[in-house]
Design an enzyme around this catalytic site. Structure first.
Site, PDB file in Angstrom:
ATOM      1  N   LYS A  32       9.126   7.377  -7.985  1.00 55.16           N
ATOM      2  CA  LYS A  32       9.012   6.247  -7.949  1.00 55.16           C
ATOM      3  C   LYS A  32       7.827   6.560  -8.937  1.00 55.16           C
ATOM      4  O   LYS A  32       6.954   5.499  -9.786  1.00 55.16           O
ATOM      5  CB  LYS A  32       7.768   5.856  -6.104  1.00 55.16           C
ATOM      6  CG  LYS A  32       9.095   5.613  -5.767  1.00 55.16           C
ATOM      7  CD  LYS A  32       8.060   5.397  -4.268  1.00 55.16           C
ATOM      8  CE  LYS A  32       7.577   6.385  -4.074  1.00 55.16           C
ATOM      9  NZ  LYS A  32       8.389   7.430  -2.860  1.00 55.16           N
ATOM     10  N   GLN A  52       6.314   6.669  -0.417  1.00 53.28           N
ATOM     11  CA  GLN A  52       6.987   7.345   1.458  1.00 53.28           C
ATOM     12  C   GLN A  52       8.040   6.382   0.362  1.00 53.28           C
ATOM     13  O   GLN A  52       8.484   6.289  -0.809  1.00 53.28           O
ATOM     14  CB  GLN A  52       6.531   7.039   1.532  1.00 53.28           C
ATOM     15  CG  GLN A  52       5.473   7.879   2.423  1.00 53.28           C
ATOM     16  CD  GLN A  52       4.546   7.668   2.436  1.00 53.28           C
ATOM     17  OE1 GLN A  52       3.705   6.961   3.061  1.00 53.28           O
ATOM     18  NE2 GLN A  52       3.854   8.583   2.421  1.00 53.28           N
ATOM     19  N   ASP A  83      10.382  10.388  -2.237  1.00 54.76           N
ATOM     20  CA  ASP A  83      10.962  10.779  -3.830  1.00 54.76           C
ATOM     21  C   ASP A  83      11.651  10.869  -4.799  1.00 54.76           C
ATOM     22  O   ASP A  83      11.883  11.480  -4.960  1.00 54.76           O
ATOM     23  CB  ASP A  83      10.982  12.473  -3.200  1.00 54.76           C
ATOM     24  CG  ASP A  83       9.491  12.591  -2.245  1.00 54.76           C
ATOM     25  OD1 ASP A  83       7.998  12.997  -2.824  1.00 54.76           O
ATOM     26  OD2 ASP A  83       9.902  14.138  -1.211  1.00 54.76           O
ATOM     27  N   GLY A  99       2.885  12.416  -3.187  1.00 55.17           N
ATOM     28  CA  GLY A  99       3.189  12.530  -4.494  1.00 55.17           C
ATOM     29  C   GLY A  99       4.510  12.879  -5.115  1.00 55.17           C
ATOM     30  O   GLY A  99       5.115  12.891  -4.880  1.00 55.17           O
ATOM     31  N   HIS A 100       3.436  11.868  -6.860  1.00 60.16           N
ATOM     32  CA  HIS A 100       4.206  11.472  -8.035  1.00 60.16           C
ATOM     33  C   HIS A 100       4.108  11.760  -8.794  1.00 60.16           C
ATOM     34  O   HIS A 100       2.791  12.037  -9.162  1.00 60.16           O
ATOM     35  CB  HIS A 100       3.540   9.809  -7.577  1.00 60.16           C
ATOM     36  CG  HIS A 100       3.833   8.605  -6.402  1.00 60.16           C
ATOM     37  ND1 HIS A 100       3.174   7.445  -5.928  1.00 60.16           N
ATOM     38  CD2 HIS A 100       4.167   9.396  -5.223  1.00 60.16           C
ATOM     39  CE1 HIS A 100       3.639   6.580  -4.891  1.00 60.16           C
ATOM     40  NE2 HIS A 100       4.454   8.112  -4.084  1.00 60.16           N
TER      41      HIS A 100
HETATM   42  P1  GDP Z   1       7.952  10.088  -6.165  1.00 60.68           P
HETATM   43  O1  GDP Z   1       7.689  10.326  -4.939  1.00 60.68           O
HETATM   44  O2  GDP Z   1       9.379   8.778  -5.839  1.00 60.68           O
HETATM   45  O3  GDP Z   1       6.854   9.529  -7.011  1.00 60.68           O
HETATM   46  O4  GDP Z   1       9.424  11.482  -6.307  1.00 60.68           O
HETATM   47  P2  GDP Z   1       8.824  12.581  -6.720  1.00 60.68           P
HETATM   48  O5  GDP Z   1       7.434  13.089  -7.836  1.00 60.68           O
HETATM   49  O6  GDP Z   1       7.877  13.640  -5.330  1.00 60.68           O
HETATM   50  O7  GDP Z   1       9.811  13.847  -7.216  1.00 60.68           O
HETATM   51  C1  GDP Z   1      10.814  13.278  -7.991  1.00 60.68           C
HETATM   52  C2  GDP Z   1      10.624  14.680  -9.083  1.00 60.68           C
HETATM   53  O8  GDP Z   1      12.012  14.111  -9.936  1.00 60.68           O
HETATM   54  C3  GDP Z   1       9.758  14.988 -10.007  1.00 60.68           C
HETATM   55  O9  GDP Z   1       9.674  16.386  -9.417  1.00 60.68           O
HETATM   56  C4  GDP Z   1      10.116  13.973 -11.102  1.00 60.68           C
HETATM   57  O10 GDP Z   1       9.535  14.982 -12.050  1.00 60.68           O
HETATM   58  C5  GDP Z   1      11.575  13.944 -11.080  1.00 60.68           C
HETATM   59  N1  GDP Z   1      11.976  12.665 -12.003  1.00 60.68           N
HETATM   60  C6  GDP Z   1      12.064  11.676 -11.851  1.00 60.68           C
HETATM   61  N2  GDP Z   1      12.559  11.422 -12.382  1.00 60.68           N
HETATM   62  C7  GDP Z   1      13.826  12.381 -12.824  1.00 60.68           C
HETATM   63  C8  GDP Z   1      15.178  12.057 -13.409  1.00 60.68           C
HETATM   64  O11 GDP Z   1      15.689  11.140 -13.823  1.00 60.68           O
HETATM   65  N3  GDP Z   1      15.889  13.284 -13.588  1.00 60.68           N
HETATM   66  C9  GDP Z   1      15.853  14.382 -13.332  1.00 60.68           C
HETATM   67  N4  GDP Z   1      15.558  15.485 -13.747  1.00 60.68           N
HETATM   68  N5  GDP Z   1      13.979  14.619 -12.669  1.00 60.68           N
HETATM   69  C10 GDP Z   1      13.238  13.352 -12.300  1.00 60.68           C
HETATM   70  P1  IMO Z   2       6.274   9.758  -1.250  1.00 57.79           P
HETATM   71  O1  IMO Z   2       5.246   8.695  -1.695  1.00 57.79           O
HETATM   72  C1  IMO Z   2       8.946  12.297   1.146  1.00 57.79           C
HETATM   73  C2  IMO Z   2       7.507  12.355   5.339  1.00 57.79           C
HETATM   74  C3  IMO Z   2       6.797  13.896   5.704  1.00 57.79           C
HETATM   75  C4  IMO Z   2       7.224  13.610   6.458  1.00 57.79           C
HETATM   76  C5  IMO Z   2       7.370  12.377   7.536  1.00 57.79           C
HETATM   77  C6  IMO Z   2       6.128  11.652   8.073  1.00 57.79           C
HETATM   78  O2  IMO Z   2       5.713  11.146  -2.745  1.00 57.79           O
HETATM   79  O3  IMO Z   2       7.826   9.642  -2.058  1.00 57.79           O
HETATM   80  P2  IMO Z   2       2.948  11.929   7.288  1.00 57.79           P
HETATM   81  O4  IMO Z   2       2.332  12.876   6.782  1.00 57.79           O
HETATM   82  O5  IMO Z   2       3.608  11.032   6.254  1.00 57.79           O
HETATM   83  O6  IMO Z   2       2.905  11.938   8.510  1.00 57.79           O
HETATM   84  O7  IMO Z   2       4.471  12.304   7.305  1.00 57.79           O
HETATM   85  O8  IMO Z   2       7.289  11.615   6.425  1.00 57.79           O
HETATM   86  N1  IMO Z   2       6.473  11.848   3.813  1.00 57.79           N
HETATM   87  C7  IMO Z   2       7.275  11.994   2.672  1.00 57.79           C
HETATM   88  N2  IMO Z   2       8.616  12.191   1.977  1.00 57.79           N
HETATM   89  N3  IMO Z   2       7.325  11.891   0.350  1.00 57.79           N
HETATM   90  C8  IMO Z   2       6.089  10.966   0.917  1.00 57.79           C
HETATM   91  O9  IMO Z   2       5.790  10.874   0.316  1.00 57.79           O
HETATM   92  C9  IMO Z   2       6.159  11.261   1.861  1.00 57.79           C
HETATM   93  N4  IMO Z   2       5.417  10.953   2.448  1.00 57.79           N
HETATM   94  C10 IMO Z   2       4.966  11.724   4.115  1.00 57.79           C
HETATM   95  O10 IMO Z   2       7.501  14.755   5.132  1.00 57.79           O
HETATM   96  O11 IMO Z   2       8.505  13.984   7.325  1.00 57.79           O
HETATM   97 MG    MG Z   3       7.080  12.712  -4.170  1.00 55.50          MG
END
Ligand code: GDP
Ligand code: IMO
Ligand code: MG
Length: 428
Positions: free
Chosen positions: A16, A224, A13, A40-41
């Site tokens: 990416k 991840q 998270d 979840g991206h």
């Molecule tokens: P990922 O799994 O690495 O793609 O990241 P996620 O989408 O799960 O979580 C990142 C969260 O931060 C999302 O809600 C993005 O919209 C948000 N986000 C990404 N970059 C920034 C930033 O520079 N500032 C803020 N405030 N939010 C960001």
């Molecule tokens: P993105 O790509 C954050 C975590 C789960 C749990 C562990 C194992 O959005 O960064 P799983 O279901 O993979 O067997 O769970 O990994 N986890 C993540 N945490 N971002 C993710 O993906 C994750 N995918 C799995 O919360 O701790």
């Molecule tokens: Mg994510």
């Protein structure tokens, strides 16, 4: 553009999705190489929000080729739903999209076993996303998994499913006192999924190597993060794949010599979802404040994310195991509100200082972080368009991070929107 691997440098998270979307402008192919719909991206464009779980985050740019590589475990129902949702939003998924026929398939019993195991483990649970990821990879490595290519052949699929269910039903009924699963409950819907996926299925290693021959550029999208890696993460509180850079090769069938650069993405602080050690975790009050400010709720499960200070020890580990040659720092704007900011530079355990990530989870759990403290900037960075315009204290913080981590910061993100991104140096 060179061929770029982008990986999470923390516990996932890191932002990416936003950066992949941003970098896609310069890429020809965008490829997922591991994980599944546990990811979840998020991508935000002009107020529209997209959350990608299986489809590469490059899909929002027209004309780019998006590929799900062999290292990904695919829940076909989740994939088709994601395709339908994107189509409904006017995003073209019908062309230029390929799924490796070697991908292992997630079945309902994988999801069920994931949830049952977690419930059974009680306090020792991992806190998985419940998507069946671990059980599907278990079947892959036990050499009984069912791949997309098997699903596309009714006879092979029926034979493998029957054989699998024999063992799965023993586990379901004897260990968990659940009802057995009948093959017919799965065969029919999964054959229908397979028919819809047939035209997207391909030998994606051949496809990508052909692209490389033609001097096309590939952007490898990690899911991840490094600390969730099955080999290099906080085992057993990890996922069941290799989100680190090496996974980009094994998960796509492209050799390491094709990769030119590896970017690690890290938040300006740290978060993690699920259980497991987290040395720099905030107390409840600060956690709540940053969670609110940064919208730190899981993009897949909606669970609140745990929050903490930036941890240089884990970043150094990420630099080493991924071979990072640059880093992107995201969510700098979330720190705008803080009067004081800390960076963890080492861990202290029983009088001993650790500058490198310890393998023992007990040491990690019992470690005291050693902090350096910084004055915050307490003004908004959201509208900043150039590095020079950042407040002096923000620049000091970033300069110190860069020095401690030992790798150049080349991208800074100050907001979730596509445009809220500062390039310090070209990575191309
Ligand atoms: P990922 O799994 O690495 O793609 O990241 P996620 O989408 O799960 O979580 C990142 C969260 O931060 C999302 O809600 C993005 O919209 C948000 N986000 C990404 N970059 C920034 C930033 O520079 N500032 C803020 N405030 N939010 C960001
Ligand atoms: P993105 O790509 C954050 C975590 C789960 C749990 C562990 C194992 O959005 O960064 P799983 O279901 O993979 O067997 O769970 O990994 N986890 C993540 N945490 N971002 C993710 O993906 C994750 N995918 C799995 O919360 O701790
Ligand atoms: Mg994510």
């Amino acid at each position: 553009m060179p061929n770029v691997v982008l990986v999470g440098a923390q516990w996932g998270d890191e932002g990416k999705g936003k950066l992949i979307d941003f970098l896609t402008v310069k890429a020809d192919y965008i490829v997922r190489f591991q994980g599944g719909n546990n990811a979840g991206h998020t991508v935000k464009i002009g107020g529209d929000k997209f959350i990608l779980h299986l489809i590469p985050s490059g899909i929002l740019h027209k004309g780019k080729v998006c590929v799900i590589g062999n290292g990904v475990v695919v829940d076909p129902q989740a994939l088709l739903k994601e395709m339908d949702e994107l189509t409904a939003k006017g995003i073209e998924v019908d062309r230029n999209f390929y799924v490796s026929e070697a991908c292992h398939i997630i079945f309902p019993y994988h999801r069920q076993l994931d949830l049952l195991k977690e419930a059974k483990m009680g306090l020792l649970r991992i806190g998985t996303t419940g998507r069946g990821i671990g059980p599907a990879y278990m079947d892959k490595f036990s050499r009984v998994g069912i791949r997309l290519v098997d699903l596309l052949d009714e006879k092979v699929f029926a034979r493998k499913l029957e054989a699998n269910l024999e063992e799965k039903n023993q586990i379901l009924t004897r260990i968990y006192a659940e009802q057995p699963v009948r093959a017919s409950e799965i065969l029919e819907p999964y054959l229908a999924f397979a028919e819809r996926l047939r035209k997207f299925s391909a030998n994606t290693s051949v496809l990508l190597n052909d692209a490389l021959q033609k001097k096309k550029n590939i952007l490898f999208e990690g899911a991840q993060g490094t600390l969730l890696d099955i080999d290099f993460g906080t085992y057993p509180f990890v996922t069941s794949s290799n989100p680190t850079a090496g996974g980009a090769c094994t998960g796509t069938g492209v050799g390491p010599t094709a990769i030119d650069t590896v970017i690690g993405v890290a938040k300006a602080y740290t978060t993690r979802v699920g259980e497991g050690p987290f040395p720099t975790e905030f107390d409840e009050e600060l956690s709540d404040k940053i969670r609110k400010e940064g919208g730190e709720f899981g993009a897949t499960t909606g669970r609140p994310r745990r929050c903490g200070w930036f941890d240089v020890v884990i970043l150094r580990h990420a630099v080493a195991v991924n071979g990072l040659d640059s880093i992107a720092i995201t969510k700098l704007d979330v720190l705008d509100i803080l009067p004081k900011i800390q960076i963890c530079t080492a861990y202290r355990h029983k009088g001993k200082a650790y500058e490198h990530f310890p393998q023992s989870m007990d040491i990690l759990r019992e470690s005291e972080p050693v902090y350096e403290e910084f004055d915050g900037w307490q003004c908004s960075t959201k509208d900043v368009k150039k590095y020079d315009e950042l407040p002096a204290n923000a620049k000091k913080y970033l300069a110190r991070l860069e020095k401690l981590v030992g790798v150049k910061i080349k991208i800074i993100s100050v907001g979730a929107e596509r445009g809220e991104t500062l390039f310090l140096e070209s990575i191309f």
